[in-house]
Motif scaffolding. Structure first.
Motif, PDB file in Angstrom:
ATOM      1  N   HIS A   1     -44.368   3.408  40.826  1.00 41.64           N
ATOM      2  CA  HIS A   1     -43.839   2.221  40.153  1.00 41.64           C
ATOM      3  C   HIS A   1     -42.890   2.621  39.009  1.00 41.64           C
TER       4      HIS A   1
ATOM      5  N   HIS B   1     -38.596   2.411  38.528  1.00 40.97           N
ATOM      6  CA  HIS B   1     -37.852   1.817  37.411  1.00 40.97           C
ATOM      7  C   HIS B   1     -36.641   2.681  37.027  1.00 40.97           C
TER       8      HIS B   1
ATOM      9  N   GLN C   1     -37.212  -0.412  30.782  1.00 43.56           N
ATOM     10  CA  GLN C   1     -37.944  -1.633  30.423  1.00 43.56           C
ATOM     11  C   GLN C   1     -37.812  -1.991  28.946  1.00 43.56           C
TER      12      GLN C   1
HETATM   13 ZN    ZN Z   1     -42.863  -2.153  35.942  1.00 44.40          ZN
END
Ligand code: ZN
Length: 191
Positions: A142, A146, A53
């Motif tokens: 979650h 990723h 991210q």
């Molecule tokens: Zn996320």
């Protein structure tokens, strides 16, 4: 200093991240990265942040939760780091709204295992075992998704996909099973 959080469409979010060696984990670079990811997650604010991210295809995520919500089995989780995690899902599935700092401004109901086990390395490169349930189990699923290039939108009940604003206007306070039925999402979750 906050790191830039990349948004859906950025190729790194769809790559399988690479594992880190114990020597890499304890390096000054990765220790600094962990600190920056912690600050970035807190400022966002979020309850988890995975290295892809912030544009790095590494199997590393930071997690911290301070909230307590009985309905979703949510309880405070102290700050910690997971590296090279392996996930084992429990059999029971729960549906709840979920969002992502890389899919900014949206939410959807996502079926997730209620309990999980995770084997990983910590911030010192030491092996750790985690048993989690409820919201913490959801966060782990979650974040570990990723690291494999998966976003919640790949697993969501797609008819519940909503802007965060509309979710607050139209879905708040409605029990999730009722909302799923209303939206024609009453079927089995397939997990
Ligand atoms: Zn996320």
């Amino acid at each position: 200093m906050n790191l830039k959080i990349v948004q859906a469409g950025e190729p790194v979010l769809r790559e399988a991240a690479r594992p880190l060696t114990a020597a890499e984990i304890t390096s000054a670079e990765i220790q600094q990265l962990i600190e920056l990811m912690r600050e970035t997650m807190r400022d966002a604010p979020g309850v988890g942040l995975a290295a892809p991210q912030i544009g790095l295809p590494l199997q590393l995520a930071v997690i911290e939760d301070v909230a307590e919500v009985e309905a979703t089995e949510r309880a405070p989780v102290p700050f910690h780091v997971i590296v090279n995690p392996r996930l084992t899902l429990g059999g029971e599935t729960v549906d709840f709204f979920e969002g992502c700092l890389s899919v900014e401004g949206f939410q959807a109901v996502v079926p997730r295992a209620r309990t999980v086990q995770v084997a990983a390395l910590d911030h010192r490169g030491e092996p750790i075992g985690i048993e989690a349930r409820g919201w913490y189990a959801r966060i782990l699923q979650h974040e570990i998704d990723h690291l494999g290039g998966t976003l919640y939108i790949d697993r969501m009940r797609s008819r519940t996909f909503s802007t965060a604003r509309n979710a607050a206007r139209h879905a708040a306070g409605i029990p999730v099973p009722e909302l799923l039925a209303k939206l024609g999402e009453g079927g089995p979750t397939g997990t």
